[in-house]
Design a protein around this motif. Structure first.
Motif, PDB file in Angstrom:
ATOM      1  N   PHE A 117       0.811  -1.215   0.000  1.00 15.71           N
ATOM      2  CA  PHE A 117       0.000   0.000   0.000  1.00 15.71           C
ATOM      3  C   PHE A 117       0.847   1.269   0.000  1.00 15.71           C
ATOM      4  N   ARG A 118       1.985   1.226   0.655  1.00 14.37           N
ATOM      5  CA  ARG A 118       2.808   2.432   0.763  1.00 14.37           C
ATOM      6  C   ARG A 118       3.728   2.649  -0.436  1.00 14.37           C
ATOM      7  N   ASP A 119       3.794   1.692  -1.361  1.00 17.28           N
ATOM      8  CA  ASP A 119       4.637   1.839  -2.551  1.00 17.28           C
ATOM      9  C   ASP A 119       3.812   2.503  -3.653  1.00 17.28           C
ATOM     10  N   THR A 120       4.124   3.774  -3.944  1.00 13.35           N
ATOM     11  CA  THR A 120       3.330   4.527  -4.912  1.00 13.35           C
ATOM     12  C   THR A 120       4.197   5.099  -6.024  1.00 13.35           C
ATOM     13  N   HIS A 121       3.549   5.582  -7.065  1.00 18.80           N
ATOM     14  CA  HIS A 121       4.278   6.192  -8.172  1.00 18.80           C
ATOM     15  C   HIS A 121       4.925   7.516  -7.764  1.00 18.80           C
ATOM     16  N   LEU A 122       4.589   8.033  -6.613  1.00 16.69           N
ATOM     17  CA  LEU A 122       5.201   9.258  -6.103  1.00 16.69           C
ATOM     18  C   LEU A 122       6.313   8.956  -5.100  1.00 16.69           C
ATOM     19  N   GLY A 123       6.600   7.670  -4.899  1.00 17.44           N
ATOM     20  CA  GLY A 123       7.625   7.264  -3.945  1.00 17.44           C
ATOM     21  C   GLY A 123       7.016   6.476  -2.802  1.00 17.44           C
ATOM     22  N   ARG A 124       7.849   6.067  -1.882  1.00 17.58           N
ATOM     23  CA  ARG A 124       7.392   5.343  -0.701  1.00 17.58           C
ATOM     24  C   ARG A 124       6.607   6.312   0.168  1.00 17.58           C
ATOM     25  N   ALA A 125       5.372   5.983   0.451  1.00 22.38           N
ATOM     26  CA  ALA A 125       4.476   6.879   1.177  1.00 22.38           C
ATOM     27  C   ALA A 125       4.633   6.694   2.678  1.00 22.38           C
ATOM     28  N   ASP A 126       5.279   7.660   3.280  1.00 21.35           N
ATOM     29  CA  ASP A 126       5.316   7.714   4.731  1.00 21.35           C
ATOM     30  C   ASP A 126       4.272   8.710   5.204  1.00 21.35           C
ATOM     31  N   TYR A 127       3.560   9.271   4.263  1.00 20.88           N
ATOM     32  CA  TYR A 127       2.452  10.196   4.435  1.00 20.88           C
ATOM     33  C   TYR A 127       2.777  11.499   5.135  1.00 20.88           C
ATOM     34  N   PRO A 128       3.989  12.047   4.921  1.00 20.91           N
ATOM     35  CA  PRO A 128       4.159  13.447   5.300  1.00 20.91           C
ATOM     36  C   PRO A 128       3.590  14.292   4.173  1.00 20.91           C
ATOM     37  N   LEU A 129       3.404  15.546   4.414  1.00 22.97           N
ATOM     38  CA  LEU A 129       2.972  16.411   3.326  1.00 22.97           C
ATOM     39  C   LEU A 129       4.054  16.413   2.255  1.00 22.97           C
ATOM     40  N   PRO A 130       3.679  16.544   0.979  1.00 27.67           N
ATOM     41  CA  PRO A 130       4.637  16.362  -0.118  1.00 27.67           C
ATOM     42  C   PRO A 130       5.812  17.331  -0.092  1.00 27.67           C
ATOM     43  N   TRP A 131       5.670  18.481   0.525  1.00 26.70           N
ATOM     44  CA  TRP A 131       6.759  19.448   0.523  1.00 26.70           C
ATOM     45  C   TRP A 131       7.653  19.314   1.755  1.00 26.70           C
ATOM     46  N   ARG A 132       7.381  18.328   2.604  1.00 25.08           N
ATOM     47  CA  ARG A 132       8.237  18.096   3.766  1.00 25.08           C
ATOM     48  C   ARG A 132       9.368  17.150   3.394  1.00 25.08           C
ATOM     49  N   ARG A 133      10.505  17.350   3.986  1.00 26.86           N
ATOM     50  CA  ARG A 133      11.656  16.479   3.746  1.00 26.86           C
ATOM     51  C   ARG A 133      11.413  15.121   4.381  1.00 26.86           C
ATOM     52  N   GLY A 134      12.085  14.107   3.862  1.00 27.09           N
ATOM     53  CA  GLY A 134      12.068  12.808   4.506  1.00 27.09           C
ATOM     54  C   GLY A 134      11.315  11.734   3.761  1.00 27.09           C
TER      55      GLY A 134
END
Length: 141
Positions: A117-134
């Motif tokens: 579920f966390r593997d997405t086309h936008l990267g590994r989703a750790d679910y921070p806001l997209p403009w946050r580092r990490g």
């Protein structure tokens, strides 16, 4: 991503979030202009997320179901069918789904890979806001 500095990845995430917000905003504006009812909008806005229940059948089935309801191709086809058949309800449903997809992209949620579920086309989703580092890069990178 090989060779890309963190600042480039952060800027890319910001652009993708802005694109998602714009998509959602334009869909909501169009929905308001065609006279769609706001009760219908509220009732269906998060309906695509019900596809998450398909993950109970495994990550592959979950990813297929989730992606079918979170890719813009599907509501665009639905909108065209609504225009061709003169059925405004189909157009309204399509715009609600497009608004949802844009909202998800603005928050950094992407299409899913069958690896999890966390593997997405936008990267590994750790679910921070997209403009946050990490946020981790794409699983194949």
């Amino acid at each position: 991503m090989v060779g890309a500095p963190d600042s480039a990845l952060d800027w890319t995430r910001v652009l993708l979030a802005m694109e998602g917000a714009a998509l959602s905003g334009v869909a909501i504006f169009a929905y308001s202009r065609i006279g769609g009812g706001w009760m219908l909008f509220a009732a269906l806005f998060f309906a695509p997320d019900l596809s998450i229940f398909f993950y109970l059948g495994g990550p592959r089935l979950g990813a297929v179901a989730y992606n079918c309801l979170h890719v813009t191709f599907v509501p665009l086809v639905l909108a065209v069918l609504g225009f061709i058949s003169s059925k405004p309800l189909l157009i309204q449903i399509a715009l609600i789904q497009i608004a949802h997809i844009g909202f998800d992209r603005a928050l950094g949620f992407g299409l899913k890979y069958p690896t999890g579920f966390r593997d997405t086309h936008l990267g590994r989703a750790d679910y921070p806001l997209p403009w946050r580092r990490g946020s981790a890069p794409h699983p194949g990178a």
